[in-house]
Scaffold this motif. Sequence first.
Motif, PDB file in Angstrom:
ATOM      1  N   TRP A 224      -3.503  -3.891  16.108  1.00 15.89           N
ATOM      2  CA  TRP A 224      -2.129  -3.855  16.601  1.00 15.89           C
ATOM      3  C   TRP A 224      -1.482  -2.502  16.289  1.00 15.89           C
ATOM      4  O   TRP A 224      -0.842  -1.910  17.154  1.00 15.89           O
ATOM      5  N   VAL A 225      -1.680  -2.008  15.056  1.00 15.16           N
ATOM      6  CA  VAL A 225      -1.114  -0.714  14.664  1.00 15.16           C
ATOM      7  C   VAL A 225      -1.674   0.387  15.559  1.00 15.16           C
ATOM      8  O   VAL A 225      -0.929   1.241  16.062  1.00 15.16           O
ATOM      9  N   GLN A 226      -2.983   0.374  15.790  1.00 19.82           N
ATOM     10  CA  GLN A 226      -3.595   1.371  16.669  1.00 19.82           C
ATOM     11  C   GLN A 226      -3.018   1.272  18.076  1.00 19.82           C
ATOM     12  O   GLN A 226      -2.750   2.280  18.728  1.00 19.82           O
ATOM     13  N   SER A 227      -2.813   0.039  18.540  1.00 22.48           N
ATOM     14  CA  SER A 227      -2.250  -0.175  19.868  1.00 22.48           C
ATOM     15  C   SER A 227      -0.820   0.374  19.953  1.00 22.48           C
ATOM     16  O   SER A 227      -0.444   0.993  20.956  1.00 22.48           O
ATOM     17  N   MET A 228      -0.029   0.160  18.902  1.00 23.26           N
ATOM     18  CA  MET A 228       1.347   0.671  18.896  1.00 23.26           C
ATOM     19  C   MET A 228       1.351   2.200  18.947  1.00 23.26           C
ATOM     20  O   MET A 228       2.143   2.808  19.668  1.00 23.26           O
ATOM     21  N   ARG A 229       0.438   2.827  18.203  1.00 24.21           N
ATOM     22  CA  ARG A 229       0.345   4.296  18.226  1.00 24.21           C
ATOM     23  C   ARG A 229      -0.050   4.798  19.611  1.00 24.21           C
ATOM     24  O   ARG A 229       0.498   5.777  20.102  1.00 24.21           O
ATOM     25  N   GLN A 230      -0.994   4.102  20.240  1.00 24.49           N
ATOM     26  CA  GLN A 230      -1.443   4.499  21.566  1.00 24.49           C
ATOM     27  C   GLN A 230      -0.319   4.323  22.586  1.00 24.49           C
ATOM     28  O   GLN A 230      -0.110   5.187  23.435  1.00 24.49           O
ATOM     29  N   GLN A 231       0.402   3.211  22.518  1.00 25.68           N
ATOM     30  CA  GLN A 231       1.514   2.986  23.431  1.00 25.68           C
ATOM     31  C   GLN A 231       2.592   4.048  23.256  1.00 25.68           C
ATOM     32  O   GLN A 231       3.161   4.537  24.237  1.00 25.68           O
ATOM     33  N   TYR A 232       2.859   4.419  22.008  1.00 26.02           N
ATOM     34  CA  TYR A 232       3.857   5.462  21.736  1.00 26.02           C
ATOM     35  C   TYR A 232       3.400   6.795  22.341  1.00 26.02           C
ATOM     36  O   TYR A 232       4.162   7.474  23.010  1.00 26.02           O
TER      37      TYR A 232
ATOM     38  N   HIS B 160       0.796  -1.232   0.000  1.00 24.31           N
ATOM     39  CA  HIS B 160       0.000   0.000   0.000  1.00 24.31           C
ATOM     40  C   HIS B 160       0.828   1.281   0.000  1.00 24.31           C
ATOM     41  O   HIS B 160       0.261   2.370  -0.054  1.00 24.31           O
ATOM     42  N   ARG B 161       2.126   1.171   0.133  1.00 22.95           N
ATOM     43  CA  ARG B 161       3.057   2.301   0.144  1.00 22.95           C
ATOM     44  C   ARG B 161       2.830   3.270   1.310  1.00 22.95           C
ATOM     45  O   ARG B 161       3.152   4.446   1.230  1.00 22.95           O
ATOM     46  N   ASN B 162       2.197   2.781   2.374  1.00 22.55           N
ATOM     47  CA  ASN B 162       2.028   3.556   3.604  1.00 22.55           C
ATOM     48  C   ASN B 162       1.812   2.580   4.754  1.00 22.55           C
ATOM     49  O   ASN B 162       1.724   1.373   4.544  1.00 22.55           O
ATOM     50  N   MET B 163       1.726   3.113   5.948  1.00 28.84           N
ATOM     51  CA  MET B 163       1.467   2.274   7.126  1.00 28.84           C
ATOM     52  C   MET B 163       0.194   2.722   7.832  1.00 28.84           C
ATOM     53  O   MET B 163       0.050   2.566   9.037  1.00 28.84           O
ATOM     54  N   LEU B 164      -0.741   3.273   7.049  1.00 29.64           N
ATOM     55  CA  LEU B 164      -2.015   3.737   7.590  1.00 29.64           C
ATOM     56  C   LEU B 164      -3.032   2.597   7.557  1.00 29.64           C
ATOM     57  O   LEU B 164      -4.042   2.660   6.854  1.00 29.64           O
ATOM     58  N   VAL B 165      -2.762   1.571   8.334  1.00 31.81           N
ATOM     59  CA  VAL B 165      -3.627   0.392   8.357  1.00 31.81           C
ATOM     60  C   VAL B 165      -4.931   0.753   9.052  1.00 31.81           C
ATOM     61  O   VAL B 165      -4.916   1.207  10.205  1.00 31.81           O
ATOM     62  N   PRO B 166      -6.063   0.602   8.360  1.00 35.75           N
ATOM     63  CA  PRO B 166      -7.343   0.907   9.015  1.00 35.75           C
ATOM     64  C   PRO B 166      -7.583  -0.031  10.204  1.00 35.75           C
ATOM     65  O   PRO B 166      -7.180  -1.186  10.179  1.00 35.75           O
ATOM     66  N   ARG B 167      -8.243   0.493  11.200  1.00 37.33           N
ATOM     67  CA  ARG B 167      -8.536  -0.324  12.388  1.00 37.33           C
ATOM     68  C   ARG B 167      -9.304  -1.585  12.002  1.00 37.33           C
ATOM     69  O   ARG B 167      -9.091  -2.649  12.561  1.00 37.33           O
ATOM     70  N   SER B 168     -10.180  -1.470  11.035  1.00 32.86           N
ATOM     71  CA  SER B 168     -10.964  -2.641  10.598  1.00 32.86           C
ATOM     72  C   SER B 168     -10.475  -3.125   9.230  1.00 32.86           C
ATOM     73  O   SER B 168     -11.257  -3.311   8.324  1.00 32.86           O
ATOM     74  N   TYR B 169      -9.178  -3.321   9.110  1.00 33.73           N
ATOM     75  CA  TYR B 169      -8.561  -3.789   7.864  1.00 33.73           C
ATOM     76  C   TYR B 169      -9.063  -5.191   7.578  1.00 33.73           C
ATOM     77  O   TYR B 169      -8.741  -6.149   8.273  1.00 33.73           O
ATOM     78  N   ASP B 170      -9.896  -5.327   6.551  1.00 35.86           N
ATOM     79  CA  ASP B 170     -10.629  -6.558   6.296  1.00 35.86           C
ATOM     80  C   ASP B 170      -9.761  -7.813   6.116  1.00 35.86           C
ATOM     81  O   ASP B 170     -10.061  -8.835   6.719  1.00 35.86           O
ATOM     82  N   PRO B 171      -8.686  -7.772   5.354  1.00 37.67           N
ATOM     83  CA  PRO B 171      -7.904  -9.009   5.212  1.00 37.67           C
ATOM     84  C   PRO B 171      -7.215  -9.467   6.505  1.00 37.67           C
ATOM     85  O   PRO B 171      -6.913 -10.638   6.656  1.00 37.67           O
ATOM     86  N   ASN B 172      -6.972  -8.523   7.432  1.00 38.97           N
ATOM     87  CA  ASN B 172      -6.260  -8.880   8.660  1.00 38.97           C
ATOM     88  C   ASN B 172      -6.671  -7.911   9.777  1.00 38.97           C
ATOM     89  O   ASN B 172      -5.896  -7.039  10.163  1.00 38.97           O
ATOM     90  N   PRO B 173      -7.888  -8.052  10.340  1.00 40.79           N
ATOM     91  CA  PRO B 173      -8.339  -7.126  11.380  1.00 40.79           C
ATOM     92  C   PRO B 173      -7.385  -7.001  12.571  1.00 40.79           C
ATOM     93  O   PRO B 173      -7.177  -5.889  13.070  1.00 40.79           O
ATOM     94  N   PRO B 174      -6.755  -8.095  13.040  1.00 43.97           N
ATOM     95  CA  PRO B 174      -5.835  -7.926  14.172  1.00 43.97           C
ATOM     96  C   PRO B 174      -4.658  -6.996  13.866  1.00 43.97           C
ATOM     97  O   PRO B 174      -4.168  -6.319  14.766  1.00 43.97           O
ATOM     98  N   LEU B 175      -4.226  -6.925  12.604  1.00 46.40           N
ATOM     99  CA  LEU B 175      -3.133  -6.022  12.251  1.00 46.40           C
ATOM    100  C   LEU B 175      -3.561  -4.572  12.474  1.00 46.40           C
ATOM    101  O   LEU B 175      -2.802  -3.778  13.034  1.00 46.40           O
ATOM    102  N   GLY B 176      -4.767  -4.217  12.052  1.00 49.14           N
ATOM    103  CA  GLY B 176      -5.269  -2.866  12.269  1.00 49.14           C
ATOM    104  C   GLY B 176      -5.323  -2.511  13.741  1.00 49.14           C
ATOM    105  O   GLY B 176      -4.932  -1.412  14.149  1.00 49.14           O
TER     106      GLY B 176
END
Length: 181
Positions: free
Chosen positions: A167-175, A149-165
Amino acid sequence: MHKDKLDTLGFCFGHYEALWHEQYAKLIAFQAEPGHCRVPSNYKDSALSKWVNTQRLLLDGWEEQHAKLVAYKEEHGHCKVPGSYKDRSLADWVRRQRKKYNGVKGKGEIKESRVKLLNDIGFTWRAHGHEIVPWEDRLQQLIEYKQEHRNMLVPRSYDPNPPLGHWVQSMRQQYKNGKLS
């Protein structure tokens, strides 16, 4: 010579053997009522509970149980051994591995080498709900997402892999909270 000196002091050589037989007799008495030997950790006789747990650890070698799990996966196609499985020692061992992995207050109590061996066979770290995926695996999924996708803006409800979305949100929150190491 040394034995004589210990005898003089009244040293009891059979002490541990006597304790073992005492606990074994208690286990037989316990087993008579419920019909099993699974003494709960909060049982009123904590010494018996600890003794039974120690005996299980001595009898159920990790490598032996791992081999049983590999055979289970070959037969069933997954590592989700139910608690009601006919080989109760394997079901209990699987439960203990999950408990050790999650640890008390999030502190894992299982060796990394064992985590790797279990991950290598597709071990499920949670019995119900979402499986715990190692951090490095999620990072690799993010790298693959970025390549596609040429970015790391994974939607929270990323259909092919919802846990990835999530996880990305969690990493941003932890940061944001200063908790990302």
